[in-house]
Design an enzyme around this catalytic site. Structure first.
Site, PDB file in Angstrom:
ATOM      1  CG  MET A   1      -1.762  -1.296   1.262  1.00 21.88           C
ATOM      2  SD  MET A   1      -2.890  -1.369   2.645  1.00 21.88           S
ATOM      3  CE  MET A   1      -1.773  -1.690   3.991  1.00 21.88           C
ATOM      4  CG  ASP A   2       4.613   3.265  -2.152  1.00 19.49           C
ATOM      5  OD1 ASP A   2       5.530   3.148  -2.985  1.00 19.49           O
ATOM      6  OD2 ASP A   2       4.636   4.119  -1.244  1.00 19.49           O
ATOM      7  N   GLY A   3       1.930   5.124  -1.212  1.00 14.87           N
ATOM      8  CA  GLY A   3       1.385   6.378  -1.739  1.00 14.87           C
ATOM      9  C   GLY A   3       0.459   7.123  -0.807  1.00 14.87           C
TER      10      GLY A   3
END
Lengths: 277, 231
Positions: free
Chosen positions: A39-41
């Site tokens: 879960m990047d960003g």
């Protein structure tokens, strides 16, 4: 106000119906059994939308819960989310505390959903690094949902693949030493079984794999990473040797059902290749 | 009687509706995948055109690559491609021309049963590859199943890694992956058994990641073991 509420309800019903039809079409082909997500960003999303830093993680948690629902409806059996890495402890204490508080809230929500939809919840990682409250809550939730098997949600917290490998080697060493010290010695008199004895004393690949934190699920079919990044960041590199790696340019809080549809279509396009491997 | 006739008719109608529904879904699925295949084909053509433009030097942004930022390049080669030794040599010559310093080639051959060694196709043709590649140094790994027998090349002992003039090559296969970790685990197990730290608290850490890296080096994974922590 009533008109707006009515319109919202109608739109919501329509989008739910369209989603169900699309999922029916997708189910004609092979559906991945296990999807893992990085879960990047979240922070980039908060910066872009001019939100407080912690609000990005709130939006990310909501996106994860939505994705869990979509995967459940689609027929995916396992979903694994990289919630918190051991390296993330290096972040600002306020951010770490925010993520821990969010984790606590997610546990409460998951506990309620799990009961109604027979969802099993796992926490994979070095849980000893969590604070005392979460260290108690996580095993409780796992215990309460242990018998459910319709859908499995695994949250990787305080997890790194390299740490998982070292941990599993440690457990394997302890097991073999225990066997050698307390059980193996009783077989020492039988000289004909020397070769078999040597094998029993050696750590095999199957011993390492069964002692991993991630031994609770099969290997992922798809690993999704958002934020337009193309690296694994020490997440499941052991388990993803035959997985489709899907890098999405969107930030995690903006992931939606259409991204999931796109990724599953890619999986179906490449299915024959993965089956051969 | 009427009821049973009616229920039979109803059952037949619903089965027909279901069949039509399934047929419709199947057609839609094939239509969607046909559209995706056409889009992928178009993208492939665009990629081929871009490759030609890069090779011809027309695209300015590929002229300076900042290759010093690339510390280690690992390439996975499909088993079919691994038989094409001339293509492998061509690839390595390109990499050498571009300035890549450390390269690892991996190909996975199907595992044999039991404990027999699984050597990749590339490892078998490595001598031929090296003969045709000037200036490259082999960073070879020989590994055997018995954990007490490990061979190391002189290259490592002479710290060739510090030599920036040559490209170092490493050939790895399936046996150097997860199985190498199992071998390293046995190395650590021997240390653990000899150390006598058996009555430790079950929750205490026995090994660190750097000890794991050292054990991987012992079983022959040199360059890769340093990069494990970077993943």
């Amino acid at each position: 106000m009533d008109k707006e509420y009515f319109l919202t309800k109608v739109l919501s019903c329509w989008s739910s119906l369209i989603r169900k039809v699309v999922f029916c079409v997708l189910r004609v082909g092979p559906i991945p059994t296990h999807i893992a997500v990085i879960m990047d960003g979240n922070r980039r999303y908060a910066k872009r939308k001019l939100l407080e830093e912690g609000d990005g993680h709130d939006a990310g948690a909501m996106a994860l819960l939505n994705l869990i629902i979509y995967c459940y409806e689609l027929g995916v059996k396992y979903i694994t989310a990289y919630a918190f890495s051991i390296d993330n402890f290096r972040r600002k204490p306020s951010e770490v505390q925010k993520i821990m508080d969010l984790l606590k809230e997610c546990m409460t929500v998951l506990a309620k959903i799990a009961k109604h939809h027979l969802i099993k919840v796992n926490f994979a990682g070095n849980l000893e690094l969590l604070n005392a409250e979460l260290r108690d809550e996580a095993p409780k939730l796992m215990g309460v949902t242990a018998e459910y098997s319709k859908f499995v949600v695994t949250i990787c917290v305080c997890y790194c693949c390299t740490d998982d490998i070292v941990h599993s080697v440690e457990e394997s060493c302890r097991e073999k030493h225990y066997y050698h010290s307390y059980i193996g010695d009783s077989h020492d008199d039988d000289k004909d079984d020397d070769d078999k004895d040597d094998e029993r004393h050696m750590i095999k690949l199957v011993d390492i794999e069964k002692n991993m934190y991630m031994a609770v699920t099969p290997d992922p079919d798809i690993l999704i990473r958002t934020g337009d990044e193309h690296r694994l960041s020490n997440f499941l590199q052991w388990q993803t040797c035959h997985s489709l790696l899907a890098s999405l340019s969107t930030d995690w809080p903006e992931i939606g059902v259409w991204h999931l549809v796109k990724v599953v279509l890619d999986f179906q396009q490449n299915y024959d290749y993965f089956v051969r491997k | 009687m009427d009821f049973s006739n009616e229920s039979r008719v109803l059952h037949r109608c619903s089965a027909q509706v279901l069949d039509i529904g399934n047929l419709l879904l199947l057609s839609l699925w094939h239509l969607v995948h046909s559209i995706i295949s056409i889009c992928n084909f178009t993208l492939d053509i665009a990629n081929v055109l871009e490759s030609y433009l890069i090779s011809s030097g027309l695209l300015g942004r590929y002229k300076s690559l900042h290759i010093a930022k690339l510390r280690y390049l690992a390439i996975v080669i499909e088993s079919e491609g691994a038989y094409q030794t001339s293509k492998i040599i061509e690839l390595l010559q390109w990499l050498e021309a571009v300035g890549v310093k450390h390269v690892c080639l991996y190909d996975k051959e199907g595992r044999s049963s039991g404990f027999s060694l699984s050597l990749g196709i590339l490892k078998k043709s490595k001598d031929f590859v090296l003969e045709n590649l000037d200036g490259a140094i082999l960073f070879q790994v020989l590994s055997y199943w018995q954990p007490s027998i490990y061979a190391m090349q002189d290259a490592h002992e002479n710290n060739v890694l510090l030599d920036q003039q040559h490209m170092t090559l490493e050939f790895v296969s399936f046996s150097d992956g997860k199985e190498a970790v199992a071998k390293a685990a046995n190395v650590l197990f021997m240390k653990y058994s000899k150390s006598g730290v058996t009555d430790q608290n079950q929750k205490e850490k026995i090994f660190t990641e750097s000890q794991m890296s050292e054990a991987l080096k012992t079983v022959g994974l040199f360059l890769l073991s340093d990069q494990v922590g970077e993943l």
